[in-house]
Design a protein around this motif. Structure first.
Motif, PDB file in Angstrom:
ATOM      1  N   MET A 151       0.804  -1.163   0.422  1.00  0.00           N
ATOM      2  CA  MET A 151       0.223   0.004  -0.104  1.00  0.00           C
ATOM      3  C   MET A 151       0.366   1.343   0.154  1.00  0.00           C
ATOM      4  SD  MET A 151      -3.395   1.394  -0.406  1.00  0.00           S
ATOM      5  CE  MET A 151      -3.477   2.221  -0.637  1.00  0.00           C
ATOM      6  N   GLU A 152       1.924   1.202   0.583  1.00  0.00           N
ATOM      7  CA  GLU A 152       2.968   2.653   0.296  1.00  0.00           C
ATOM      8  C   GLU A 152       3.351   2.613  -0.888  1.00  0.00           C
ATOM      9  OE1 GLU A 152       5.264  -1.575   0.894  1.00  0.00           O
ATOM     10  OE2 GLU A 152       3.697  -0.674   1.664  1.00  0.00           O
ATOM     11  N   VAL A 153       3.381   1.920  -1.683  1.00  0.00           N
ATOM     12  CA  VAL A 153       3.448   1.908  -3.461  1.00  0.00           C
ATOM     13  C   VAL A 153       2.558   2.835  -3.829  1.00  0.00           C
ATOM     14  CG1 VAL A 153       4.432   0.939  -5.187  1.00  0.00           C
ATOM     15  CG2 VAL A 153       5.387  -0.573  -3.271  1.00  0.00           C
ATOM     16  N   VAL A 154       0.892   1.919  -3.903  1.00  0.00           N
ATOM     17  CA  VAL A 154       0.091   2.709  -3.972  1.00  0.00           C
ATOM     18  C   VAL A 154      -0.149   3.799  -3.423  1.00  0.00           C
ATOM     19  CG1 VAL A 154      -2.357   2.580  -4.268  1.00  0.00           C
ATOM     20  CG2 VAL A 154      -0.994   0.616  -4.302  1.00  0.00           C
ATOM     21  N   ASP A 155       0.339   3.949  -2.404  1.00  0.00           N
ATOM     22  CA  ASP A 155       0.546   6.371  -1.779  1.00  0.00           C
ATOM     23  C   ASP A 155       2.017   6.228  -2.166  1.00  0.00           C
ATOM     24  OD1 ASP A 155      -1.635   5.444  -0.255  1.00  0.00           O
ATOM     25  OD2 ASP A 155       0.327   4.904   1.383  1.00  0.00           O
ATOM     26  N   ALA A 156       1.684   6.658  -3.122  1.00  0.00           N
ATOM     27  CA  ALA A 156       3.494   6.803  -3.651  1.00  0.00           C
ATOM     28  C   ALA A 156       3.465   7.216  -4.870  1.00  0.00           C
ATOM     29  CB  ALA A 156       4.681   6.031  -3.168  1.00  0.00           C
ATOM     30  N   ILE A 157       2.101   6.503  -6.139  1.00  0.00           N
ATOM     31  CA  ILE A 157       1.634   7.068  -7.278  1.00  0.00           C
ATOM     32  C   ILE A 157       1.891   7.948  -7.617  1.00  0.00           C
ATOM     33  CG2 ILE A 157      -0.225   6.557  -9.056  1.00  0.00           C
ATOM     34  CD1 ILE A 157      -0.271   3.723  -7.847  1.00  0.00           C
ATOM     35  N   LYS A 158       1.785   8.627  -9.176  1.00  0.00           N
ATOM     36  CA  LYS A 158       2.091  10.225  -9.288  1.00  0.00           C
ATOM     37  C   LYS A 158       0.784  10.381  -8.948  1.00  0.00           C
ATOM     38  CE  LYS A 158       3.635  13.454 -13.327  1.00  0.00           C
ATOM     39  NZ  LYS A 158       4.366  13.110 -14.661  1.00  0.00           N
ATOM     40  N   ARG A 159       0.382  11.888  -8.858  1.00  0.00           N
ATOM     41  CA  ARG A 159      -0.963  12.114  -8.511  1.00  0.00           C
ATOM     42  C   ARG A 159      -0.722  12.405  -9.920  1.00  0.00           C
ATOM     43  NH1 ARG A 159      -0.193   9.028  -4.513  1.00  0.00           N
ATOM     44  NH2 ARG A 159      -1.548   9.397  -2.651  1.00  0.00           N
ATOM     45  N   GLY A 160      -2.104  13.057 -10.530  1.00  0.00           N
ATOM     46  CA  GLY A 160      -2.988  13.803 -11.896  1.00  0.00           C
ATOM     47  C   GLY A 160      -3.228  14.986 -11.147  1.00  0.00           C
ATOM     48  N   GLN A 161      -3.889  16.248 -11.970  1.00  0.00           N
ATOM     49  CA  GLN A 161      -3.970  17.478 -11.638  1.00  0.00           C
ATOM     50  C   GLN A 161      -5.983  18.146 -12.050  1.00  0.00           C
ATOM     51  OE1 GLN A 161      -1.561  19.119 -14.584  1.00  0.00           O
ATOM     52  NE2 GLN A 161       0.366  19.311 -12.572  1.00  0.00           N
ATOM     53  N   GLY A 162      -6.503  18.438 -11.506  1.00  0.00           N
ATOM     54  CA  GLY A 162      -7.369  18.821 -11.435  1.00  0.00           C
ATOM     55  C   GLY A 162      -9.036  17.830 -11.402  1.00  0.00           C
ATOM     56  N   GLN A 163      -9.605  18.504 -11.204  1.00  0.00           N
ATOM     57  CA  GLN A 163     -11.095  17.414 -10.506  1.00  0.00           C
ATOM     58  C   GLN A 163     -11.517  15.787 -11.454  1.00  0.00           C
ATOM     59  OE1 GLN A 163     -14.766  19.213 -11.722  1.00  0.00           O
ATOM     60  NE2 GLN A 163     -14.784  20.099  -9.189  1.00  0.00           N
ATOM     61  N   SER A 164     -10.216  16.178 -12.758  1.00  0.00           N
ATOM     62  CA  SER A 164     -10.413  14.541 -13.577  1.00  0.00           C
ATOM     63  C   SER A 164      -8.803  13.639 -13.161  1.00  0.00           C
ATOM     64  CB  SER A 164     -10.373  14.727 -15.189  1.00  0.00           C
ATOM     65  OG  SER A 164      -8.606  15.283 -15.765  1.00  0.00           O
ATOM     66  N   GLY A 165      -8.462  14.517 -12.379  1.00  0.00           N
ATOM     67  CA  GLY A 165      -7.139  13.440 -11.874  1.00  0.00           C
ATOM     68  C   GLY A 165      -6.289  12.924 -13.165  1.00  0.00           C
ATOM     69  N   ALA A 166      -6.808  13.840 -14.460  1.00  0.00           N
ATOM     70  CA  ALA A 166      -5.855  13.319 -15.595  1.00  0.00           C
ATOM     71  C   ALA A 166      -4.321  13.853 -15.279  1.00  0.00           C
ATOM     72  CB  ALA A 166      -5.567  14.236 -16.204  1.00  0.00           C
ATOM     73  N   VAL A 167      -2.996  12.699 -15.670  1.00  0.00           N
ATOM     74  CA  VAL A 167      -2.067  12.432 -15.088  1.00  0.00           C
ATOM     75  C   VAL A 167      -1.465  13.337 -15.759  1.00  0.00           C
ATOM     76  CG1 VAL A 167       0.716  10.928 -14.012  1.00  0.00           C
ATOM     77  CG2 VAL A 167      -1.840  10.924 -13.527  1.00  0.00           C
ATOM     78  N   PRO A 168      -0.790  14.345 -15.694  1.00  0.00           N
ATOM     79  CA  PRO A 168       0.146  15.090 -16.917  1.00  0.00           C
ATOM     80  C   PRO A 168       2.048  14.303 -17.442  1.00  0.00           C
ATOM     81  CG  PRO A 168       0.716  16.143 -14.520  1.00  0.00           C
ATOM     82  CD  PRO A 168      -0.045  14.779 -14.580  1.00  0.00           C
ATOM     83  N   GLY A 169       2.372  14.953 -18.182  1.00  0.00           N
ATOM     84  CA  GLY A 169       3.691  14.048 -18.352  1.00  0.00           C
ATOM     85  C   GLY A 169       3.758  12.623 -18.276  1.00  0.00           C
ATOM     86  N   GLN A 170       4.745  11.751 -17.936  1.00  0.00           N
ATOM     87  CA  GLN A 170       4.774  10.535 -17.752  1.00  0.00           C
ATOM     88  C   GLN A 170       4.710   9.885 -16.423  1.00  0.00           C
ATOM     89  OE1 GLN A 170       5.197   7.664 -20.255  1.00  0.00           O
ATOM     90  NE2 GLN A 170       7.832   8.675 -19.926  1.00  0.00           N
ATOM     91  N   PRO A 171       3.317   9.710 -16.195  1.00  0.00           N
ATOM     92  CA  PRO A 171       2.534   8.593 -15.971  1.00  0.00           C
ATOM     93  C   PRO A 171       3.303   7.542 -14.842  1.00  0.00           C
ATOM     94  CG  PRO A 171       1.021   8.573 -17.352  1.00  0.00           C
ATOM     95  CD  PRO A 171       2.272   9.054 -18.066  1.00  0.00           C
ATOM     96  N   ASP A 172       3.432   6.983 -13.766  1.00  0.00           N
ATOM     97  CA  ASP A 172       4.124   5.864 -13.059  1.00  0.00           C
ATOM     98  C   ASP A 172       2.995   4.438 -14.206  1.00  0.00           C
ATOM     99  OD1 ASP A 172       4.693   7.235 -11.634  1.00  0.00           O
ATOM    100  OD2 ASP A 172       4.288   6.668  -9.795  1.00  0.00           O
ATOM    101  N   VAL A 173       3.839   3.364 -14.007  1.00  0.00           N
ATOM    102  CA  VAL A 173       2.440   2.221 -15.482  1.00  0.00           C
ATOM    103  C   VAL A 173       3.043   0.977 -14.433  1.00  0.00           C
ATOM    104  CG1 VAL A 173       4.707   2.288 -16.187  1.00  0.00           C
ATOM    105  CG2 VAL A 173       3.346   0.464 -17.657  1.00  0.00           C
ATOM    106  N   MET A 174       2.336   0.331 -14.402  1.00  0.00           N
ATOM    107  CA  MET A 174       1.630  -1.414 -13.973  1.00  0.00           C
ATOM    108  C   MET A 174       2.882  -1.885 -14.865  1.00  0.00           C
ATOM    109  SD  MET A 174      -1.508  -2.075 -13.615  1.00  0.00           S
ATOM    110  CE  MET A 174      -2.640  -2.337 -14.604  1.00  0.00           C
TER     111      MET A 174
END
Length: 181
Positions: A151-174
Motif C-alpha cells: 500500500m505504501e507503493v500505491v500511496d506513492a503513485i504520481k498524482r493527477g491534476q484537477g478534478q479529473s485527476g488526469a496525470v500530466p507528463g509521464q504517469p506511473d506504469v504497471m
C-alpha cells in the motif's frame, strides 16, 4: 444460532483464492499484491485474470489519480505507456462489458474496484485502488479485491491534476502484472 452463523460469515469476509502481483515503476516503485474476491465478483475476477494472463495489463499507466481518493489504471486499449492518442481512460478490452456484481463490501482504503461508464453494466478492464474510504461508491461500483501488500507503493503513485485527476507528463506504469495463487 442462525444469526450467529450469519454474523460469523460476514466477519470472515470474502475468500482469497486468486490474486495479482503488480510491479509499478515511476514515482512509485515496487510491488503491490492484491487478493481478488472470486466469490464476490466472479465474472469481474475472471475477466481481470484472463487479461492478466494474456499480458494485457503489462505497460499500462495509471491515467487518473486523485489525491485522497483513488488511483485508476487498466485501460488496455489506450492506456499503454507511450500511447500519444490522449485517450487513456476511454478504452477497455476486446472482451464484452460486464454486468455489475455489487456487494456489501465498503470502499475502504486499499479496496480495488472496477471502473465503469454511466451504465452500471459497463465495467470492462479498468480498475482503481482506493487511497482512502469512499463510501459514496458503495453499492454503485463492483468491488473486486483488496491490497494486501504494498500500500505504501500505491500511496506513492504520481498524482493527477484537477478534478479529473488526469496525470500530466509521464504517469506511473504497471510494468508487469501476474496472477498468483
Amino acid at each position: 444460532m442462525r444469526k450467529l452463523a450469519i454474523l460469523m460469515s460476514l466477519m470472515a469476509g470474502p475468500a482469497f483464492a486468486t490474486g495479482l502481483e503488480i510491479q509499478i515503476a515511476g514515482e512509485a516503485n515496487g510491488t503491490v499484491k492484491i487478493d481478488l474476491f472470486e466469490d464476490v465478483a466472479p465474472d469481474h475476477v475472471a475477466q481481470i485474470t484472463a487479461l492478466t494472463s494474456e499480458g494485457a495489463y503489462d505497460g499500462v499507466v495509471f491515467h487518473r489519480v486523485i489525491e485522497g481518493f483513488m488511483a485508476q489504471t487498466g485501460d488496455v486499449q489506450f492506456g499503454k505507456q507511450g500511447d500519444t492518442s490522449g485517450r487513456a481512460g476511454t478504452g477497455g478490452s476486446e472482451r464484452p462489458d460486464l454486468k455489475a456484481e455489487f456487494s456489501a463490501i465498503p470502499f475502504d482504503r486499499g479496496v480495488v474496484g472496477m471502473a465503469r461508464a454511466q451504465n452500471p453494466d459497463s465495467a470492462n478492464s479498468q480498475f482503481f485502488i482506493m487511497f482512502a474510504p469512499g463510501h459514496f461508491l458503495n453499492g454503485q461500483y463492483t468491488v473486486v479485491g483488496q491490497v494486501t501488500e504494498g500500500m505504501e507503493v500505491v500511496d506513492a503513485i504520481k498524482r493527477g491534476q484537477g478534478q479529473s485527476g488526469a496525470v500530466p507528463g509521464q504517469p506511473d506504469v504497471m510494468t508487469s502484472v501476474t496472477v498468483v495463487e
